[in-house]
Design a protein around this motif. Structure first.
Motif, PDB file in Angstrom:
ATOM      1  N   VAL A 340       4.873  54.099  93.640  1.00 23.94           N
ATOM      2  CA  VAL A 340       5.925  53.188  93.167  1.00 23.94           C
ATOM      3  C   VAL A 340       6.989  53.971  92.397  1.00 23.94           C
ATOM      4  CG1 VAL A 340       6.423  51.176  91.730  1.00 23.94           C
ATOM      5  CG2 VAL A 340       4.359  51.224  93.133  1.00 23.94           C
ATOM      6  N   ASN A 341       6.579  54.939  91.608  1.00 26.08           N
ATOM      7  CA  ASN A 341       7.550  55.824  90.944  1.00 26.08           C
ATOM      8  C   ASN A 341       8.497  56.443  91.965  1.00 26.08           C
ATOM      9  OD1 ASN A 341       5.055  56.847  88.618  1.00 26.08           O
ATOM     10  ND2 ASN A 341       6.921  55.772  88.068  1.00 26.08           N
ATOM     11  N   GLN A 342       7.946  56.906  93.075  1.00 22.56           N
ATOM     12  CA  GLN A 342       8.770  57.592  94.073  1.00 22.56           C
ATOM     13  C   GLN A 342       9.738  56.635  94.764  1.00 22.56           C
ATOM     14  OE1 GLN A 342       6.414  60.796  96.332  1.00 22.56           O
ATOM     15  NE2 GLN A 342       4.810  59.719  95.182  1.00 22.56           N
ATOM     16  N   VAL A 343       9.301  55.401  94.989  1.00 20.20           N
ATOM     17  CA  VAL A 343      10.224  54.396  95.522  1.00 20.20           C
ATOM     18  C   VAL A 343      11.378  54.179  94.540  1.00 20.20           C
ATOM     19  CG1 VAL A 343      10.474  51.938  96.075  1.00 20.20           C
ATOM     20  CG2 VAL A 343       8.503  53.224  96.943  1.00 20.20           C
ATOM     21  N   ALA A 344      11.059  54.158  93.264  1.00 21.29           N
ATOM     22  CA  ALA A 344      12.103  53.974  92.254  1.00 21.29           C
ATOM     23  C   ALA A 344      13.112  55.111  92.305  1.00 21.29           C
ATOM     24  CB  ALA A 344      11.481  53.880  90.855  1.00 21.29           C
ATOM     25  N   PHE A 345      12.630  56.337  92.460  1.00 22.83           N
ATOM     26  CA  PHE A 345      13.550  57.471  92.534  1.00 22.83           C
ATOM     27  C   PHE A 345      14.486  57.308  93.737  1.00 22.83           C
ATOM     28  CE2 PHE A 345       9.671  60.050  90.907  1.00 22.83           C
ATOM     29  CZ  PHE A 345       9.772  59.450  89.668  1.00 22.83           C
ATOM     30  N   GLU A 346      13.924  56.841  94.855  1.00 28.69           N
ATOM     31  CA  GLU A 346      14.734  56.647  96.063  1.00 28.69           C
ATOM     32  C   GLU A 346      15.797  55.579  95.840  1.00 28.69           C
ATOM     33  OE1 GLU A 346      14.111  55.382 100.759  1.00 28.69           O
ATOM     34  OE2 GLU A 346      12.916  54.450  99.179  1.00 28.69           O
ATOM     35  N   VAL A 347      15.416  54.470  95.228  1.00 35.28           N
ATOM     36  CA  VAL A 347      16.362  53.378  95.001  1.00 35.28           C
ATOM     37  C   VAL A 347      17.505  53.830  94.096  1.00 35.28           C
ATOM     38  CG1 VAL A 347      16.632  51.080  93.972  1.00 35.28           C
ATOM     39  CG2 VAL A 347      14.636  51.592  95.387  1.00 35.28           C
ATOM     40  N   ILE A 348      17.174  54.610  93.090  1.00 31.67           N
ATOM     41  CA  ILE A 348      18.212  55.132  92.196  1.00 31.67           C
ATOM     42  C   ILE A 348      19.173  56.028  92.974  1.00 31.67           C
ATOM     43  CG2 ILE A 348      18.621  56.622  90.199  1.00 31.67           C
ATOM     44  CD1 ILE A 348      15.850  55.575  89.150  1.00 31.67           C
ATOM     45  N   GLY A 349      18.644  56.854  93.866  1.00 30.20           N
ATOM     46  CA  GLY A 349      19.498  57.688  94.710  1.00 30.20           C
ATOM     47  C   GLY A 349      20.337  56.865  95.673  1.00 30.20           C
ATOM     48  N   ASN A 350      19.724  55.822  96.243  1.00 33.59           N
ATOM     49  CA  ASN A 350      20.467  54.947  97.140  1.00 33.59           C
ATOM     50  C   ASN A 350      21.625  54.265  96.419  1.00 33.59           C
ATOM     51  OD1 ASN A 350      18.795  55.517  99.315  1.00 33.59           O
ATOM     52  ND2 ASN A 350      17.516  53.713  99.028  1.00 33.59           N
ATOM     53  N   ASP A 351      21.419  53.938  95.161  1.00 29.47           N
ATOM     54  CA  ASP A 351      22.489  53.308  94.391  1.00 29.47           C
ATOM     55  C   ASP A 351      23.689  54.242  94.269  1.00 29.47           C
ATOM     56  OD1 ASP A 351      23.524  51.188  92.499  1.00 29.47           O
ATOM     57  OD2 ASP A 351      23.421  52.888  91.125  1.00 29.47           O
ATOM     58  N   MET A 352      23.422  55.515  94.079  1.00 29.88           N
ATOM     59  CA  MET A 352      24.535  56.468  94.014  1.00 29.88           C
ATOM     60  C   MET A 352      25.255  56.546  95.356  1.00 29.88           C
ATOM     61  SD  MET A 352      26.481  58.499  92.453  1.00 29.88           S
ATOM     62  CE  MET A 352      25.694  58.723  90.862  1.00 29.88           C
ATOM     63  N   THR A 353      24.494  56.534  96.455  1.00 30.12           N
ATOM     64  CA  THR A 353      25.113  56.559  97.787  1.00 30.12           C
ATOM     65  C   THR A 353      26.007  55.348  97.990  1.00 30.12           C
ATOM     66  OG1 THR A 353      23.242  57.777  98.718  1.00 30.12           O
ATOM     67  CG2 THR A 353      24.633  56.554 100.262  1.00 30.12           C
ATOM     68  N   ILE A 354      25.497  54.168  97.622  1.00 30.83           N
ATOM     69  CA  ILE A 354      26.273  52.938  97.781  1.00 30.83           C
ATOM     70  C   ILE A 354      27.517  52.966  96.908  1.00 30.83           C
ATOM     71  CG2 ILE A 354      26.212  50.441  97.328  1.00 30.83           C
ATOM     72  CD1 ILE A 354      23.164  50.656  98.122  1.00 30.83           C
ATOM     73  N   THR A 355      27.383  53.476  95.712  1.00 29.31           N
ATOM     74  CA  THR A 355      28.525  53.577  94.799  1.00 29.31           C
ATOM     75  C   THR A 355      29.618  54.447  95.397  1.00 29.31           C
ATOM     76  OG1 THR A 355      27.090  53.294  92.871  1.00 29.31           O
ATOM     77  CG2 THR A 355      29.245  54.302  92.492  1.00 29.31           C
ATOM     78  N   MET A 356      29.242  55.618  95.880  1.00 26.34           N
ATOM     79  CA  MET A 356      30.238  56.532  96.442  1.00 26.34           C
ATOM     80  C   MET A 356      30.854  55.979  97.719  1.00 26.34           C
ATOM     81  SD  MET A 356      30.367  58.805  94.196  1.00 26.34           S
ATOM     82  CE  MET A 356      31.559  59.826  95.072  1.00 26.34           C
ATOM     83  N   ALA A 357      30.039  55.327  98.552  1.00 28.76           N
ATOM     84  CA  ALA A 357      30.563  54.765  99.798  1.00 28.76           C
ATOM     85  C   ALA A 357      31.546  53.636  99.522  1.00 28.76           C
ATOM     86  CB  ALA A 357      29.412  54.265 100.672  1.00 28.76           C
ATOM     87  N   ALA A 358      31.238  52.794  98.541  1.00 34.41           N
ATOM     88  CA  ALA A 358      32.145  51.701  98.202  1.00 34.41           C
ATOM     89  C   ALA A 358      33.455  52.232  97.635  1.00 34.41           C
ATOM     90  CB  ALA A 358      31.472  50.759  97.199  1.00 34.41           C
ATOM     91  N   GLU A 359      33.362  53.287  96.839  1.00 34.27           N
ATOM     92  CA  GLU A 359      34.561  53.883  96.237  1.00 34.27           C
ATOM     93  C   GLU A 359      35.440  54.563  97.276  1.00 34.27           C
ATOM     94  OE1 GLU A 359      36.994  57.141  94.851  1.00 34.27           O
ATOM     95  OE2 GLU A 359      35.096  57.375  95.937  1.00 34.27           O
ATOM     96  N   ALA A 360      34.834  55.060  98.349  1.00 35.75           N
ATOM     97  CA  ALA A 360      35.566  55.897  99.311  1.00 35.75           C
ATOM     98  C   ALA A 360      36.388  55.116 100.318  1.00 35.75           C
ATOM     99  CB  ALA A 360      34.580  56.808 100.056  1.00 35.75           C
ATOM    100  N   GLY A 361      36.290  53.798 100.316  1.00 30.68           N
ATOM    101  CA  GLY A 361      37.080  53.022 101.263  1.00 30.68           C
ATOM    102  C   GLY A 361      38.571  53.136 100.977  1.00 30.68           C
ATOM    103  N   GLN A 362      39.363  53.097 102.038  1.00 36.61           N
ATOM    104  CA  GLN A 362      40.814  53.182 101.865  1.00 36.61           C
ATOM    105  C   GLN A 362      41.510  51.958 102.459  1.00 36.61           C
ATOM    106  OE1 GLN A 362      39.482  55.784 104.012  1.00 36.61           O
ATOM    107  NE2 GLN A 362      38.910  57.185 102.369  1.00 36.61           N
ATOM    108  N   LEU A 363      42.506  51.500 101.734  1.00 35.33           N
ATOM    109  CA  LEU A 363      43.400  50.451 102.207  1.00 35.33           C
ATOM    110  C   LEU A 363      42.630  49.210 102.637  1.00 35.33           C
ATOM    111  CD1 LEU A 363      46.001  52.771 103.997  1.00 35.33           C
ATOM    112  CD2 LEU A 363      45.995  51.917 101.637  1.00 35.33           C
ATOM    113  N   GLN A 364      42.831  48.712 103.875  1.00 36.44           N
ATOM    114  CA  GLN A 364      42.346  47.380 104.230  1.00 36.44           C
ATOM    115  C   GLN A 364      40.916  47.327 104.774  1.00 36.44           C
ATOM    116  OE1 GLN A 364      45.949  48.051 104.810  1.00 36.44           O
ATOM    117  NE2 GLN A 364      45.737  47.119 102.770  1.00 36.44           N
TER     118      GLN A 364
END
Length: 476
Positions: A340-364
């Motif tokens: 379960v600890n390891q799943v938590a580490f993955e989810v935290i990493g996934n959150d960073m991926t989602i954050t960067m992907a959402a930020e990287a969108g351009q225009l419309q």
């Protein structure tokens, strides 16, 4: 003809780039074929995520019904499309949703894959050959009034909504399991600790009740994220202006989609914003990270409390699930909290991926929603399984070492804090110093010094006095 049969067990289809031979028995078409070649990335096809397949056909069915109501699609083609969607929803043709979830093109390959499979299944229901696109076309009919840019994010939200409901259910089961343990351990006194140092007395029941409350708080926060996920941009088409869709389409398709999906969906008030904004996914991912962090903290506690069994804290026993070493006989590890600890580490990493992907969108449009989908689905699915595994394979089987906890408490100097209101800070300090230097019990030193009677000491050291607010009793 958009497609023609060949003599090699294939059929020839045409697109913007030219002709290609598609396997004759495939329900997907040329666009899916090119995506299979272009995106050999994760090895996880859409078929691994049935909730996404169901969401896609929900949308295709709702669109066909709305377009028919608007007089844009005849009943024959409408009924064929609806029939195909119903068949796929039961699990048929799941393997035909073959494109990798991680892809370029903002999800276009996923939408095209769905259009082609629905179209060819509909053609089959009509008694026609697969690839007979002159009669029923993946884009002109199945994708009518739609764009990938409104279909794909809507499908992600529907799939995510349903997945979150399953996670909420599993969290509730885990919460109840901790509550049962809290009741079971309610009268077991132990040492409470801060900064890994002895602090004040508490019960093991209070400790486990805390874990239940933490899960309940996170379930509430996760439930609060659902309204954001239920806001869709279907009807926006390409960028939110609704080009190529009937003025009444957005309202009608949402109504149909609510009926088909059974979900309380609502159309975003400003579709241009909704088509480019991934804020709802960022918000949800943040809540998933919160759950992961706190769940991991609980698992850290379980590993500490069960450490030893003879040279650690040893206050609780986790169920033994497998041999812990290839070299040390008798060793058993806390493998369930560890996973379960390891799943938590993955989810935290996934959150960073989602954050960067959402930020990287351009225009419309945000072109990176596929990696958002991949990360979200994995976080939700793995957290769901982690909660289930933790409850079934660990929490429900935890036992407590009552005598060991009480003995540790009696030998600890934490009792001095409870006695402080009765014997004063100066006396408490002297008692604590002597207990530390000699290893003697606090109660014995208090009695020897005549600071309290045995009767008063017994009254003070009751569990209900040690572990809850209470006005000091009069010293007799």
């Amino acid at each position: 003809m958009a497609s023609e049969e060949t003599s090699k067990g294939t059929r020839r289809e045409h697109d913007l780039l030219g002709y290609r031979d598609v396997p004759g028995d495939a329900y997907y078409g040329i666009h899916t074929l090119r995506a299979l070649e272009n995106f050999p990335i994760s090895g996880d096809p859409i078929s691994k995520y049935p909730e996404l397949i169901v969401a896609l056909v929900d949308i295709k069915q709702a669109a066909a019904l709305a377009n028919s109501e608007l007089g844009l699609l005849d009943e024959l083609r409408r009924d064929a499309i609806v029939g195909a969607c119903k068949a796929i929803r039961t699990g048929q043709l799941a393997e035909q949703f073959a494109v990798d979830l991680i892809q370029g093109g903002a999800g276009t390959s996923t939408n095209m894959n769905a259009n082609e499979v629905v179209c060819n299944k509909a053609l089959e229901l009509l008694g026609r050959e697969r690839g007979d696109y002159d009669f029923l076309h993946p884009n002109e009919h199945v994708n009518m009034s739609q764009s990938t840019n409104d279909v794909y994010p809507t499908a992600l939200k529907i799939a995510t909504y349903r997945s979150v409901l399953r996670l909420l259910d599993q969290m509730a089961v885990l919460e109840s399991s901790f509550e049962r343990k809290a009741t079971e351990f309610r009268d077991m006194l132990k040492v409470g600790r801060t900064q890994l140092q002895d602090a004040v007395p508490m019960t093991l029941g209070q400790e486990f009740a805390t874990y239940a409350v933490m899960l309940n708080e996170d379930r509430l926060r996760l439930g609060e994220a659902l309204p954001l996920i239920s806001e869709i941009n279907l009807g926006a088409t390409a960028i939110g202006t609704g080009i190529n869709a009937h003025p009444d389409y957005a309202v009608l398709v949402r109504e149909q989609l609510c009926t088909v999906s059974g979900l309380p969906l609502h159309t975003a008030p400003y579709l241009i914003e909704a088509t480019q904004d991934c804020g709802a996914f960022v918000q949800l991912s943040g809540v998933l990270k919160r759950i992961a962090v706190k769940l991991s903290k609980v698992c850290n506690d379980l590993r500490l409390l069960s450490s030893g069994p003879r040279s650690g804290l040893g206050e609780i026993n986790l169920p033994a699930r497998q041999a812990g070493s290839s070299i040390m006989p008798g060793k058993v590890n806390p493998v369930i909290p560890e996973v379960v600890n390891q799943v938590a580490f993955e989810v935290i990493g996934n959150d960073m991926t989602i954050t960067m992907a959402a930020e990287a969108g351009q225009l419309q449009l945000n072109a990176f929603e596929p990696i958002i989908a991949y990360s979200l689905f994995r976080s939700i699915a793995h957290l769901t399984q982690a909660c289930m595994t933790l409850e079934e394979r660990c929490v429900r089987g935890i036992t407590a070492n009552r005598d060991h906890m009480r003995d540790t408490l009696d030998r600890s100097i934490v009792l001095v804090t409870a006695l402080n209101p009765y014997i004063g800070y100066a006396n408490s300090t002297e008692v604590a110093r002597e207990a530390l230097e000699t290893g003697r019990r606090v109660a014995d030193i208090v009695l020897e010094r005549g600071l309290l009677s045995q009767e008063t000491l017994n009254d003070i050291l009751r569990p209900e006095v040690l572990t809850a607010p209470r006005a000091p009793i009069a010293i007799r």
